[in-house]
Design an enzyme around this catalytic site. Structure first.
Site, short mmCIF file in Angstrom:
data_model
loop_
_atom_site.label_atom_id
_atom_site.label_comp_id
_atom_site.label_asym_id
_atom_site.label_seq_id
_atom_site.Cartn_x
_atom_site.Cartn_y
_atom_site.Cartn_z
N CYS A 69 0.86 -1.18 0.00
CA CYS A 69 0.00 0.00 0.00
C CYS A 69 0.90 1.23 0.00
O CYS A 69 1.72 1.41 0.91
CB CYS A 69 -0.86 -0.02 1.27
N CYS A 204 -0.53 3.85 -6.49
CA CYS A 204 -1.54 3.30 -5.58
C CYS A 204 -1.74 1.88 -6.08
O CYS A 204 -1.94 1.66 -7.29
CB CYS A 204 -2.84 4.08 -5.66
N1 DGL Z 1 -3.93 0.71 -2.30
C1 DGL Z 1 -3.51 1.74 -1.44
C2 DGL Z 1 -2.37 2.54 -2.00
O1 DGL Z 1 -1.51 1.96 -2.62
C3 DGL Z 1 -4.53 2.51 -0.67
C4 DGL Z 1 -5.72 3.03 -1.37
C5 DGL Z 1 -6.69 3.58 -0.34
O2 DGL Z 1 -7.02 2.85 0.60
O3 DGL Z 1 -7.08 4.74 -0.48
O4 DGL Z 1 -2.27 3.73 -1.80
#
Ligand code: DGL
Length: 282
Positions: A69, A204
């Site tokens: 993440c 993301c």
């Molecule tokens: N998938 C995550 C990232 O890489 C988080 C997305 C989220 O929860 O807003 O930032």
């Protein structure tokens, strides 16, 4: 087991690449669907939620946790690695946390691990790199900071995509997702004054799920960087240097857990990863 954490489904894009690269390793994936999305939350909340999930993974026997993440990495990785790990006693027990921003930046700038002073030709690189990410990741400034450490002359343009990760989690229609991507690309191109970026980072882990839409709407000149592959390369290098994290971790198991609705999560995950195993609840 090696732990992989994300607020939701996005980290599966990373996990899938890791599974392909290390088919014999055991992975435990934790998605915090009770709190997704993280990208619009205050930084303190992201830190607290990330810490709680890492503790759950450590408590389940993972000695190494990879934050799949970018938001958690951008906001929480440094403080958890440098303060919480030693203070909580987990570091003394041999546990560690890895983020995914540095490996991505290393791939985007072609500057390998541990190069702290920019070298030729990176030093004189004047490319334009685009970063699409959540609002929280963009406001952290971590991508431009890490890129400029390696390539001070590279121009970085960031574009926040506030609704995109949430829309992916909500299984929004292709038309809704495409509209969000069109808006993100338009925002980016306004920020570059129409200059097409040399490379674009989907910063993301949810966004590779709509990579085909970014590809469709970004200028053909712009190369899209694969964050999951960059992370797999980096983890391979890390595990080569720290083989203790692989010891006893070679049963090829893949366990998926969510703090939310297991059946719904499994259904949605299968849309982009058809043979993904079923999720269980934490
Ligand atoms: N998938 C995550 C990232 O890489 C988080 C997305 C989220 O929860 O807003 O930032």
């Amino acid at each position: 087991m090696i732990g992989v954490f994300d607020s939701g489904l996005g980290g599966l894009t990373v996990l899938r690449a890791l599974r392909a690269r290390f088919p014999a390793l055991d992975f435990l994936y934790l998605a915090d669907h009770a709190h997704v999305p993280y990208g619009n939350r205050p930084a303190e909340e992201v830190v607290a939620l990330t810490q709680a999930s890492i503790e759950a993974l450590f408590g389940s026997g993972c000695k190494l946790v990879l934050l799949g993440c970018n938001t958690a990495t951008a906001v929480a990785a440094r403080v958890l690695q440098q303060e919480w790990l030693p203070q909580s006693g987990w570091r003394a027990k041999g546990h560690n946390i890895l983020g995914i921003v540095a490996p991505t930046v290393e791939a985007a700038t072609q500057t390998p691990y541990a190069v702290t002073t920019p070298q030729y030709p990176q030093k004189n690189n004047t490319d334009l790199i685009a970063v699409f990410a959540t609002t929280r990741t963009v406001s952290s400034g971590v991508f431009p900071e890490e890129i400029r450490k390696r390539c001070p002359k590279v121009a970085v343009v960031q574009q926040a995509c506030p609704g995109l990760a949430g829309a992916i989690e909500d299984a929004a229609s292709e038309a809704v997702l495409e509209q969000l991507v069109i808006e993100a690309v338009a925002g980016l191109m306004a920020g570059t004054g129409g200059r097409p970026p040399h490379r674009a980072i989907l910063g993301c882990t949810h966004f590779p799920i709509v990579e085909h839409l970014f590809r469709k709407h970004l200028p053909p000149f712009t190369r899209l960087l694969s964050q999951p592959e960059a992370v797999a390369d980096s983890l391979e290098d890390y595990l080569g240097r720290h083989p203790r994290y692989v010891a006893g971790c070679d049963g090829g198991r893949l366990v998926l857990r969510t703090t939310g609705d297991a059946a719904g999560t499994t259904r949605l995950a299968k849309v982009f990863w058809p043979d993904v195993p079923a999720f269980g609840v934490v």
